[in-house]
Design a protein around this motif. Structure first.
Motif, PDB file in Angstrom:
ATOM      1  N   ARG A 156       5.871   2.659   2.975  1.00  0.00           N
ATOM      2  CA  ARG A 156       6.558   1.484   2.469  1.00  0.00           C
ATOM      3  C   ARG A 156       7.587   1.880   1.396  1.00  0.00           C
ATOM      4  NH1 ARG A 156       4.679  -3.985   3.078  1.00  0.00           N
ATOM      5  NH2 ARG A 156       2.815  -3.203   4.043  1.00  0.00           N
ATOM      6  N   VAL A 157       7.205   2.776   0.502  1.00  0.00           N
ATOM      7  CA  VAL A 157       8.101   3.222  -0.571  1.00  0.00           C
ATOM      8  C   VAL A 157       9.286   3.987   0.025  1.00  0.00           C
ATOM      9  CG1 VAL A 157       8.276   4.720  -2.590  1.00  0.00           C
ATOM     10  CG2 VAL A 157       6.258   3.280  -2.290  1.00  0.00           C
ATOM     11  N   TRP A 158       8.998   4.855   0.960  1.00  0.00           N
ATOM     12  CA  TRP A 158      10.059   5.642   1.586  1.00  0.00           C
ATOM     13  C   TRP A 158      11.081   4.722   2.250  1.00  0.00           C
ATOM     14  CZ3 TRP A 158      11.890   6.367   6.584  1.00  0.00           C
ATOM     15  CH2 TRP A 158      12.756   7.437   6.746  1.00  0.00           C
ATOM     16  N   ALA A 179      11.694   1.595   1.528  1.00  0.00           N
ATOM     17  CA  ALA A 179      12.398   0.845   0.480  1.00  0.00           C
ATOM     18  C   ALA A 179      13.519   1.694  -0.116  1.00  0.00           C
ATOM     19  CB  ALA A 179      11.416   0.420  -0.602  1.00  0.00           C
ATOM     20  N   ILE A 180      13.264   2.975  -0.324  1.00  0.00           N
ATOM     21  CA  ILE A 180      14.298   3.881  -0.852  1.00  0.00           C
ATOM     22  C   ILE A 180      15.432   4.015   0.143  1.00  0.00           C
ATOM     23  CG2 ILE A 180      14.763   6.282  -1.472  1.00  0.00           C
ATOM     24  CD1 ILE A 180      11.913   6.367  -2.678  1.00  0.00           C
TER      25      ILE A 180
END
Length: 102
Positions: A2-4, A6-7
């Motif tokens: 999810r973080v990847w 978003a980045i």
């Protein structure tokens, strides 16, 4: 994951914003660009920079040393012996095509 994602989305959004800004600036530059003059005189090198050739304002053969002129000055220069550009034919456009170029 999810973080990847978003980045990656943030990078894509920044790139899209940059491209949109570039397009806006290019369009602003196109609108701000002045219209070309109707007639141009190409100037020579040296003292007084004598006129060398007369061009229409949209001619692609114009030299780097030039200045815009009006139709009356273009006619006068052509009548005084300044040569007419062989590509854009300003003498024909001005209606004085019978003059000999020097």
């Amino acid at each position: 994951m999810r973080v990847w994602h978003a980045i990656r989305l943030a990078r894509i959004d920044r790139k899209i914003a940059q491209l949109v800004q570039r397009q806006v600036e290019q369009e602003r530059g196109r609108r701000a660009k002045p219209e070309p003059p109707d007639w141009i005189v190409e100037l020579g090198i040296g003292v007084g920079r004598p006129p060398v050739q007369v061009h229409q304002g949209t001619c692609y053969m114009e030299g780097k040393r030039q200045r815009p002129i009006g139709p009356d000055e273009a006619r006068r220069l052509l009548a005084d012996g300044t040569s007419a550009c062989s590509r854009c034919r300003p003498d024909t456009a001005l209606g004085i095509a019978g003059l000999e170029s020097i």
